[in-house]
Design a protein around this motif. Structure first.
Motif, PDB file in Angstrom:
ATOM      1  N   LEU A 293      40.455  -7.597 165.752  1.00 13.11           N
ATOM      2  CA  LEU A 293      41.019  -7.638 167.105  1.00 13.11           C
ATOM      3  C   LEU A 293      39.949  -7.396 168.153  1.00 13.11           C
ATOM      4  O   LEU A 293      39.971  -7.975 169.236  1.00 13.11           O
ATOM      5  N   LEU A 294      39.003  -6.540 167.831  1.00 17.60           N
ATOM      6  CA  LEU A 294      37.966  -6.172 168.784  1.00 17.60           C
ATOM      7  C   LEU A 294      36.784  -7.129 168.733  1.00 17.60           C
ATOM      8  O   LEU A 294      36.185  -7.447 169.756  1.00 17.60           O
ATOM      9  N   GLU A 295      36.488  -7.610 167.530  1.00 16.20           N
ATOM     10  CA  GLU A 295      35.272  -8.389 167.346  1.00 16.20           C
ATOM     11  C   GLU A 295      35.455  -9.888 167.524  1.00 16.20           C
ATOM     12  O   GLU A 295      34.532 -10.591 167.901  1.00 16.20           O
ATOM     13  N   GLU A 296      36.642 -10.415 167.226  1.00 17.29           N
ATOM     14  CA  GLU A 296      36.845 -11.850 167.207  1.00 17.29           C
ATOM     15  C   GLU A 296      38.005 -12.230 168.120  1.00 17.29           C
ATOM     16  O   GLU A 296      39.144 -12.269 167.702  1.00 17.29           O
ATOM     17  N   GLU A 297      37.685 -12.600 169.348  1.00 18.10           N
ATOM     18  CA  GLU A 297      38.726 -12.767 170.364  1.00 18.10           C
ATOM     19  C   GLU A 297      39.808 -13.771 170.002  1.00 18.10           C
ATOM     20  O   GLU A 297      40.991 -13.482 170.102  1.00 18.10           O
ATOM     21  N   THR A 298      39.449 -14.950 169.573  1.00 18.21           N
ATOM     22  CA  THR A 298      40.454 -15.982 169.342  1.00 18.21           C
ATOM     23  C   THR A 298      40.568 -16.382 167.866  1.00 18.21           C
ATOM     24  O   THR A 298      41.081 -17.432 167.548  1.00 18.21           O
ATOM     25  N   SER A 299      40.085 -15.555 166.968  1.00 16.07           N
ATOM     26  CA  SER A 299      40.067 -15.922 165.560  1.00 16.07           C
ATOM     27  C   SER A 299      41.427 -15.731 164.903  1.00 16.07           C
ATOM     28  O   SER A 299      42.144 -14.779 165.189  1.00 16.07           O
ATOM     29  N   ILE A 300      41.762 -16.651 163.992  1.00 12.81           N
ATOM     30  CA  ILE A 300      42.941 -16.476 163.145  1.00 12.81           C
ATOM     31  C   ILE A 300      42.536 -15.834 161.826  1.00 12.81           C
ATOM     32  O   ILE A 300      43.384 -15.581 160.974  1.00 12.81           O
ATOM     33  N   GLY A 301      41.228 -15.595 161.638  1.00 12.71           N
ATOM     34  CA  GLY A 301      40.758 -14.894 160.454  1.00 12.71           C
ATOM     35  C   GLY A 301      40.436 -15.808 159.305  1.00 12.71           C
ATOM     36  O   GLY A 301      39.819 -16.873 159.478  1.00 12.71           O
ATOM     37  N   THR A 302      40.875 -15.446 158.132  1.00 12.57           N
ATOM     38  CA  THR A 302      40.586 -16.187 156.909  1.00 12.57           C
ATOM     39  C   THR A 302      41.879 -16.662 156.254  1.00 12.57           C
ATOM     40  O   THR A 302      42.939 -16.077 156.479  1.00 12.57           O
ATOM     41  N   PRO A 303      41.817 -17.712 155.436  1.00 12.28           N
ATOM     42  CA  PRO A 303      43.023 -18.199 154.769  1.00 12.28           C
ATOM     43  C   PRO A 303      43.613 -17.138 153.844  1.00 12.28           C
ATOM     44  O   PRO A 303      42.896 -16.297 153.300  1.00 12.28           O
ATOM     45  N   VAL A 304      44.917 -17.193 153.664  1.00  7.95           N
ATOM     46  CA  VAL A 304      45.574 -16.291 152.717  1.00  7.95           C
ATOM     47  C   VAL A 304      45.097 -16.612 151.309  1.00  7.95           C
ATOM     48  O   VAL A 304      44.559 -17.691 151.046  1.00  7.95           O
ATOM     49  N   HIS A 305      45.286 -15.666 150.413  1.00 11.78           N
ATOM     50  CA  HIS A 305      44.868 -15.829 149.023  1.00 11.78           C
ATOM     51  C   HIS A 305      45.471 -17.102 148.430  1.00 11.78           C
ATOM     52  O   HIS A 305      46.671 -17.363 148.563  1.00 11.78           O
ATOM     53  N   GLY A 306      44.633 -17.919 147.786  1.00 12.50           N
ATOM     54  CA  GLY A 306      45.096 -19.164 147.189  1.00 12.50           C
ATOM     55  C   GLY A 306      45.088 -20.341 148.126  1.00 12.50           C
ATOM     56  O   GLY A 306      45.389 -21.476 147.716  1.00 12.50           O
ATOM     57  N   GLY A 307      44.730 -20.125 149.388  1.00 14.31           N
ATOM     58  CA  GLY A 307      44.694 -21.200 150.370  1.00 14.31           C
ATOM     59  C   GLY A 307      43.289 -21.491 150.848  1.00 14.31           C
ATOM     60  O   GLY A 307      42.374 -20.692 150.652  1.00 14.31           O
ATOM     61  N   SER A 308      43.100 -22.630 151.499  1.00  6.69           N
ATOM     62  CA  SER A 308      41.785 -22.991 152.039  1.00  6.69           C
ATOM     63  C   SER A 308      41.953 -23.873 153.267  1.00  6.69           C
ATOM     64  O   SER A 308      42.949 -24.591 153.409  1.00  6.69           O
ATOM     65  N   PHE A 309      40.976 -23.799 154.164  1.00  7.46           N
ATOM     66  CA  PHE A 309      40.941 -24.622 155.374  1.00  7.46           C
ATOM     67  C   PHE A 309      39.782 -25.618 155.307  1.00  7.46           C
ATOM     68  O   PHE A 309      38.723 -25.310 154.763  1.00  7.46           O
ATOM     69  N   GLN A 355      30.084 -18.859 162.114  1.00  7.37           N
ATOM     70  CA  GLN A 355      29.058 -18.551 161.124  1.00  7.37           C
ATOM     71  C   GLN A 355      29.462 -17.374 160.240  1.00  7.37           C
ATOM     72  O   GLN A 355      28.948 -17.207 159.139  1.00  7.37           O
ATOM     73  N   ASN A 356      30.398 -16.565 160.742  1.00  3.87           N
ATOM     74  CA  ASN A 356      30.887 -15.409 159.982  1.00  3.87           C
ATOM     75  C   ASN A 356      31.957 -15.794 158.966  1.00  3.87           C
ATOM     76  O   ASN A 356      32.512 -14.940 158.269  1.00  3.87           O
ATOM     77  N   GLY A 357      32.296 -17.087 158.897  1.00  2.00           N
ATOM     78  CA  GLY A 357      33.288 -17.551 157.941  1.00  2.00           C
ATOM     79  C   GLY A 357      34.713 -17.511 158.447  1.00  2.00           C
ATOM     80  O   GLY A 357      35.632 -17.945 157.744  1.00  2.00           O
ATOM     81  N   LEU A 358      34.922 -16.985 159.656  1.00  2.00           N
ATOM     82  CA  LEU A 358      36.262 -16.914 160.239  1.00  2.00           C
ATOM     83  C   LEU A 358      36.577 -18.199 160.993  1.00  2.00           C
ATOM     84  O   LEU A 358      35.681 -18.896 161.472  1.00  2.00           O
ATOM     85  N   TYR A 359      37.874 -18.484 161.126  1.00  2.46           N
ATOM     86  CA  TYR A 359      38.317 -19.703 161.804  1.00  2.46           C
ATOM     87  C   TYR A 359      38.880 -19.356 163.183  1.00  2.46           C
ATOM     88  O   TYR A 359      39.497 -18.310 163.370  1.00  2.46           O
ATOM     89  N   TYR A 360      38.657 -20.293 164.117  1.00  3.68           N
ATOM     90  CA  TYR A 360      39.059 -20.079 165.505  1.00  3.68           C
ATOM     91  C   TYR A 360      39.874 -21.276 165.980  1.00  3.68           C
ATOM     92  O   TYR A 360      39.406 -22.420 165.926  1.00  3.68           O
ATOM     93  N   ILE A 361      41.097 -21.025 166.444  1.00  2.96           N
ATOM     94  CA  ILE A 361      41.915 -22.093 167.009  1.00  2.96           C
ATOM     95  C   ILE A 361      41.437 -22.369 168.430  1.00  2.96           C
ATOM     96  O   ILE A 361      41.314 -21.450 169.244  1.00  2.96           O
TER      97      ILE A 361
END
Length: 462
Positions: A293-309, A355-361
């Protein structure tokens, strides 16, 4: 039926009627209606989030029936249209005393269900289709997403990999189960938590907070607009001792509010899970923990277990892969004959991977406008404005690619700040920006701001 088997296996699980405090073990509810387990047909369940709705859901889930979970508050005209199209064998609707072409049958002392007179099977429903959920359309007959037992079970397993649910947890059904977010809250907590409190109260009602104090809720869930309102009410300035974690989905929370929530969690030792999901994926697709919440303003994070983007190279659209992806849509009764699960789900959202592996909408494909040749993402414009306005709610609309319309519901906001922010940040002349005060934003049934209706109203005013 893996999902139901795991729910029934949770011996500590019980359902509590918020209005009376009466508690019913899951074993008592399941198979209480004496249904034929091999009978196959379609039931419309108009949910009101009460124990009776849960009882009907569990009982019919244990048969070969397909269950369309719809909102009890759905407009009567929509109900009639859908019933004429799908002609379900059963209808559970505690809001009606009679339905043309149906007779009332008592299945227990508390459960009455409408049964179609002279029912005939018109189509063979595909055996994979267990649950039908409506998309958030606002006009006509809504599309129904076709979900299998495995879709729901696999998504629940993925969520349980990161969600800190305990067998002692008390969980309110404050998000209706006829929305995929509410249904996934229901399924995951039924598999692991202790008590599910069935309530029809909204978080913005005083009665909800009275129930929360009575039952000592362990968690709350909501969309960004709800958290914006909680912030206005001062929710994040004091401890709520029974709460251990909060969840959210339905859009990215603005920077100012993220910082407020992070401070709340840090001060009072809570957890917050920002999540991203769609009905077509059976629930939640990605998550971001409290630290993000503090570090990644618009990130949705990482895929749930078993999923991929993956991201489409041409359009920038985010694509999702997971066993929870649904088997397509139904617009007519005949559409229930097929179930075709794609390997990849186009989300309709544009995104980038950091670059941190997180996804951003970065926005919705349909929320793009061109203002005199300048390509604008209205979701990004909203983020910029919300951050400049200390997290206040604003809505950006497209006025035929000629102006940006900005609506706000706080009278204390100076509209000049809106036009100046857009001018300074986006290099757009203020004459192409129209800022207007609105008394309150209309909401869809799932609590999100009703963008289609607002857009329609603005077109009428042009």
């Amino acid at each position: 039926m893996k999902l139901l088997e795991n729910i029934i296996a949770n011996r500590s699980l019980s359902f509590v009627e918020a209005s009376s405090g009466k508690s019913v073990p899951v074993g008592t509810l399941y198979r209480s209606l004496g249904l034929n387990p091999v009978e196959k047909g379609l039931i419309f369940l108009y949910n009101d989030n009460q124990v009776s709705s849960i009882e009907v859901l569990l009982n019919f889930y244990g048969t070969q029936h397909t269950i369309a979970i719809l909102g009890q508050k759905l407009h009567p005209e929509f109900k009639i249209r859908m019933e004429k199209e799908y002609r379900p064998k059963y209808i559970y609707d505690p809001g009606r005393s009679e339905i043309e072409g149906y007779e009332t049958k008592d299945f227990s002392e508390t459960i009455s269900i409408f049964v179609k007179e002279e029912y005939q099977d018109e189509v063979t429903i595909h055996p994979e289709i267990k649950i039908l959920l409506s998309t958030s359309g606002t006009t006509g007959i809504p599309k129904l997403v076709k979900l299998s037992d495995d879709n729901l079970y696999q998504n629940a397993l993925s969520i349980l990999q990161y969600m800190p649910i305990r067998e002692t947890d008390v969980v309110p059904l404050n998000v209706p189960i006829n929305f995929v977010y509410g249904l996934s809250i229901f399924t995951t907590n039924c598999m692991r938590a202790g008590k599910i409190v069935c309530t029809d109260k909204d978080i913005m009602q005083k009665a909800f907070w009275e129930e929360m104090e009575t039952f000592e809720y362990s968690t709350l869930g909501g969309v960004p607009y709800l958290y914006e309102n909680l912030n206005r009410l001062g929710f994040f300035t004091k401890d709520n001792k029974s709460l251990r974690y909060l969840t959210h989905t339905g859009g990215v929370i603005n920077e100012a509010l993220r910082k407020t929530i992070f401070s709340y969690c840090h001060q009072f030792e809570k957890e917050f899970f920002a999540q991203y999901g769609q009905t077509e994926a059976g629930g939640r697709m990605a998550y971001l923990t409290t630290a993000g919440l503090l570090e990644e303003e618009t990130s949705i994070g990482t895929p749930v277990h078993g999923g991929s983007f993956t991201i489409d190279e041409d359009s920038g659209e985010l694509l999702f892969s997971h066993p929870g992806i649904s088997g397509g849509y139904a617009n007519t009764l005949k559409d229930l004959e097929t179930y075709q699960q794609p390997a990849v789900l186009p989300t309709g959202d544009t995104a980038i991977k950091g670059q941190n592996g997180l996804y951003y909408i970065t926005g919705r494909i349909k929320r793009i406008m061109k203002l005199f040749g300048i390509r604008l993402n209205l979701d990004e414009v909203e983020f910029i404005l919300k951050n400049a306005l200390n997290g206040n709610t604003v809505v950006c609309l497209n006025s035929n690619d000629k102006k940006i319309i900005v609506l706000y519901d706080n009278k204390d906001i100076d509209p000049q700040i809106i036009t100046e922010t857009i001018k300074n940040k986006l290099r757009i002349n203020p004459q192409y920006v129209r800022a207007e005060y609105i008394e309150s934003f209309p909401l869809s049934q799932n609590g999100k701001i009703n963008y289609p209706l607002l857009q329609e109203l603005q077109h009428e005013n042009i």
